[in-house]
Design a protein around this motif. Structure first.
Motif, PDB file in Angstrom:
ATOM      1  N   GLY A   1       1.395  -9.532 -11.824  1.00  0.00           N
ATOM      2  CA  GLY A   1       1.583  -9.880 -10.415  1.00  0.00           C
ATOM      3  C   GLY A   1       2.428  -8.792  -9.780  1.00  0.00           C
ATOM      4  O   GLY A   1       2.425  -7.642 -10.249  1.00  0.00           O
ATOM      5  N   ASP A   2       3.193  -9.100  -8.741  1.00  0.00           N
ATOM      6  CA  ASP A   2       4.130  -8.128  -8.171  1.00  0.00           C
ATOM      7  C   ASP A   2       5.440  -8.265  -8.934  1.00  0.00           C
ATOM      8  O   ASP A   2       5.869  -9.373  -9.227  1.00  0.00           O
ATOM      9  CB  ASP A   2       4.387  -8.421  -6.689  1.00  0.00           C
ATOM     10  N   PHE A   3       6.066  -7.149  -9.264  1.00  0.00           N
ATOM     11  CA  PHE A   3       7.312  -7.243 -10.034  1.00  0.00           C
ATOM     12  C   PHE A   3       8.219  -6.060  -9.753  1.00  0.00           C
ATOM     13  O   PHE A   3       7.815  -5.068  -9.142  1.00  0.00           O
ATOM     14  CB  PHE A   3       7.003  -7.317 -11.538  1.00  0.00           C
TER      15      PHE A   3
ATOM     16  N   SER B   1       1.259 -16.420  -8.853  1.00  0.00           N
ATOM     17  CA  SER B   1       2.399 -15.624  -9.334  1.00  0.00           C
ATOM     18  C   SER B   1       3.599 -15.745  -8.415  1.00  0.00           C
ATOM     19  O   SER B   1       4.727 -15.828  -8.885  1.00  0.00           O
ATOM     20  CB  SER B   1       1.995 -14.154  -9.492  1.00  0.00           C
ATOM     21  N   HIS B   2       3.374 -15.739  -7.100  1.00  0.00           N
ATOM     22  CA  HIS B   2       4.492 -15.887  -6.153  1.00  0.00           C
ATOM     23  C   HIS B   2       3.948 -16.239  -4.782  1.00  0.00           C
ATOM     24  O   HIS B   2       2.741 -16.225  -4.556  1.00  0.00           O
ATOM     25  CB  HIS B   2       5.362 -14.636  -6.134  1.00  0.00           C
ATOM     26  N   ALA B   3       4.870 -16.550  -3.862  1.00  0.00           N
ATOM     27  CA  ALA B   3       4.459 -17.201  -2.614  1.00  0.00           C
ATOM     28  C   ALA B   3       3.866 -16.270  -1.553  1.00  0.00           C
ATOM     29  O   ALA B   3       3.378 -16.752  -0.541  1.00  0.00           O
ATOM     30  CB  ALA B   3       5.652 -17.966  -2.025  1.00  0.00           C
ATOM     31  N   HIS B   4       3.904 -14.966  -1.729  1.00  0.00           N
ATOM     32  CA  HIS B   4       3.304 -14.096  -0.704  1.00  0.00           C
ATOM     33  C   HIS B   4       1.829 -14.454  -0.512  1.00  0.00           C
ATOM     34  O   HIS B   4       1.104 -14.655  -1.486  1.00  0.00           O
ATOM     35  CB  HIS B   4       3.437 -12.622  -1.107  1.00  0.00           C
ATOM     36  N   LEU B   5       1.398 -14.487   0.771  1.00  0.00           N
ATOM     37  CA  LEU B   5       0.049 -14.988   1.053  1.00  0.00           C
ATOM     38  C   LEU B   5      -1.065 -14.114   0.482  1.00  0.00           C
ATOM     39  O   LEU B   5      -2.171 -14.593   0.265  1.00  0.00           O
ATOM     40  CB  LEU B   5      -0.139 -15.171   2.564  1.00  0.00           C
ATOM     41  N   ASP B   6      -0.766 -12.843   0.211  1.00  0.00           N
ATOM     42  CA  ASP B   6      -1.817 -12.021  -0.412  1.00  0.00           C
ATOM     43  C   ASP B   6      -2.028 -12.423  -1.881  1.00  0.00           C
ATOM     44  O   ASP B   6      -2.941 -11.919  -2.544  1.00  0.00           O
ATOM     45  CB  ASP B   6      -1.550 -10.511  -0.254  1.00  0.00           C
ATOM     46  N   HIS B   7      -1.221 -13.365  -2.371  1.00  0.00           N
ATOM     47  CA  HIS B   7      -1.402 -13.920  -3.720  1.00  0.00           C
ATOM     48  C   HIS B   7      -1.710 -15.424  -3.704  1.00  0.00           C
ATOM     49  O   HIS B   7      -2.105 -15.975  -4.722  1.00  0.00           O
ATOM     50  CB  HIS B   7      -0.159 -13.647  -4.583  1.00  0.00           C
ATOM     51  N   SER B   8      -1.446 -16.085  -2.579  1.00  0.00           N
ATOM     52  CA  SER B   8      -1.545 -17.547  -2.550  1.00  0.00           C
ATOM     53  C   SER B   8      -2.339 -18.104  -1.369  1.00  0.00           C
ATOM     54  O   SER B   8      -2.722 -19.269  -1.371  1.00  0.00           O
ATOM     55  CB  SER B   8      -0.122 -18.136  -2.487  1.00  0.00           C
TER      56      SER B   8
ATOM     57  N   GLY C   1      11.081 -10.801 -11.204  1.00  0.00           N
ATOM     58  CA  GLY C   1      11.828 -10.087 -10.140  1.00  0.00           C
ATOM     59  C   GLY C   1      11.060 -10.233  -8.835  1.00  0.00           C
ATOM     60  O   GLY C   1      10.528 -11.315  -8.557  1.00  0.00           O
ATOM     61  N   HIS C   2      10.966  -9.198  -8.039  1.00  0.00           N
ATOM     62  CA  HIS C   2      10.172  -9.106  -6.805  1.00  0.00           C
ATOM     63  C   HIS C   2      10.653 -10.029  -5.688  1.00  0.00           C
ATOM     64  O   HIS C   2      11.197  -9.560  -4.698  1.00  0.00           O
ATOM     65  CB  HIS C   2       8.688  -9.351  -7.109  1.00  0.00           C
ATOM     66  N   VAL C   3      10.424 -11.335  -5.811  1.00  0.00           N
ATOM     67  CA  VAL C   3      10.940 -12.337  -4.861  1.00  0.00           C
ATOM     68  C   VAL C   3      11.288 -13.594  -5.660  1.00  0.00           C
ATOM     69  O   VAL C   3      10.842 -13.756  -6.798  1.00  0.00           O
ATOM     70  CB  VAL C   3       9.893 -12.725  -3.778  1.00  0.00           C
TER      71      VAL C   3
HETATM   72 ZN   LIG Z   1       4.489  -9.866  -3.261  1.00  0.00          ZN
END
Ligand SMILES: [Zn+2]
Length: 419
Positions: free
Chosen positions: A154-156, A52-59, A133-135
């Motif tokens: 994901g995060d939004f 969903s996005h690049a934050h490490l808690d997701h990737s 949104g988010h990042v």
């Molecule tokens: Zn995030």
């Protein structure tokens, strides 16, 4: 269709959800827990992994898949920033002398396996990605299979910021059979963003009047660039007086290059500018020695654990003319910023330093607050809603607010739901 909740449930960190239908297996996010290493225990038998996005808690857990050449799907900037964050994680682990069995080749493999797509079709399964949104580059994912449709947020956030637009509700599937929604701030309502930004500038102006230094610890990805743009514009428009202003972070500066070359992820205003993240008043520096005081300094690490932000925090904390501006709502229990804010002291080389500088926490978050979370649920009217990515109290608070609109469920880790 089956949904397996593998990680990031009843907590924030280690996000991973598996969706299975018709023999196809898709992972939605593949994250690590913050402060923990890559896990080899997480399930690996996926046809596609969507990030969903690049934050490490997701990737961050992608490293454990790097030698299996999986198909990874996500936006271009998510690919580029994830690669930089993974390289940084590898560097830190090796510098600390930890056993960490990954290297640059693993990151190269991940890049090679990455498909930049907004839609893909598997047999009997249609997948679409939507801006979240988010990042920069963050996406929601909708999946259609067996006549059902689910949406994973994901995060939004719904609110716009200086550089990024929030999620547009019109583009999202209406009345989905299932909504898997983050609940990080499920129990929190924030004042309007414009009020928070005013409060933020006021604090900076007060500090400038007494010729103090302003330390702004920020994450290298997105928060540094957003903060630098905000301050740059404010100085340019006279909202803040002309003052020395800097960013210090090698990692953030690398990421800023991607922001300049991939302007299409940002607001129309940003897209009109040639190099929107080469600021007029905010200068990138390599080291703290180059700072001309007094100054505004945006630097990593975001929680003050290391780097320029730890150095300047201990350097500037004892002077009451200085300010420390915290932007994150959440602070880890062992973070120097939390100690400075709550205990009024810091530890340097085993010695206690009393904090005399003003420590202000103004939450300029990239997450939806309770009002935005409810607005999304009210607009989409999902049949069933699963709350993830939130501490139990936050998820519970949100659950109570939306239970008359949708059937709400807070899954347990490793629980499987049939749709
Ligand atoms: Zn995030």
């Amino acid at each position: 269709m089956k949904i397996h909740f593998l990680g990031g449930v009843r907590e924030v960190g280690g996000s991973c959800i598996a969706v299975e239908s018709n023999g196809e297996k898709v992972a939605l996010d593949y994250g690590i827990k913050v402060g923990e290493k890559v896990s080899n225990q997480l399930r690996k038998d996926f046809d596609v992994v969507i990030i969903s996005h690049a934050h490490l808690d997701h990737s961050g857990n992608l490293l454990s898949l790097s030698r299996l050449n999986p198909v990874i799907v996500g936006s271009e900037i998510t690919r580029d920033v994830t690669s930089e964050l993974l390289l940084d994680m590898i560097k830190i682990q090796h510098l600390n002398g930890n056993h960490f069995p990954y290297n640059k080749r693993d990151v190269d493999n991940i890049r090679k396996s990455w498909w930049v797509r907004d839609a893909i079709a598997l047999s009997g399964m249609q997948i679409r990605l939507h801006p979240a949104g988010h990042v920069a580059g963050a996406k929601m994912t909708s999946i259609k299979a067996e006549g059902k449709e689910i949406l994973y947020t994901g995060d939004f956030c719904l609110h716009d910021t200086e550089i990024l637009e929030g999620t547009k509700l019109e583009g999202l599937p209406k009345e989905p059979d299932g909504l898997v929604i983050e609940s990080t701030y499920g129990g929190t309502t924030r004042p309007p963003r414009s009020k928070l930004v005013d409060q933020f500038f006021r604090q900076i102006r007060d500090t400038i009047e007494r010729e103090g230094n302003i330390l702004i610890p920020a994450f290298a990805f997105h928060r540094t660039q957003e903060m630098a743009k905000r301050i740059d514009q404010a100085i340019h428009e006279g909202v803040l007086p002309d003052y020395h202003a800097y960013t210090i972070s090698t990692l953030a500066h690398k990421i800023t290059d991607y922001f300049n070359s991939q302007r299409h992820f940002f607001t129309e205003e940003i897209q009109k500018q040639r190099h929107p993240f080469n600021y007029r008043h905010v200068k990138p520096l390599r080291r703290t020695k180059q700072i001309k005081e007094p100054a505004i300094v945006i630097c990593t690490s975001g929680f003050g654990h290391a780097g320029a932000s730890l150095h300047l925090l201990t350097e500037w904390a004892a002077n009451e003319d200085n300010s420390v501006m915290i932007n994150s709502g959440y602070l880890p229990p062992d973070s120097p910023l939390k100690m400075a804010k709550e205990k009024g002291e810091l530890i340097k080389n085993g010695n206690k330093i009393p904090v005399q500088a003003e420590v202000e926490q103004i939450e300029l978050s990239g997450h939806a607050d309770q009002t935005e979370l409810i607005q999304l649920v009210e607009t989409l009217k999902p049949k069933r809603t699963f709350l993830v990515h939130g501490e139990p109290e936050q998820a519970q608070a949100l659950s109570e607010k939306i239970s008359d609109i949708t059937e709400v469920y807070i899954p347990e880790k490793r629980e499987t739901i049939a749709m």
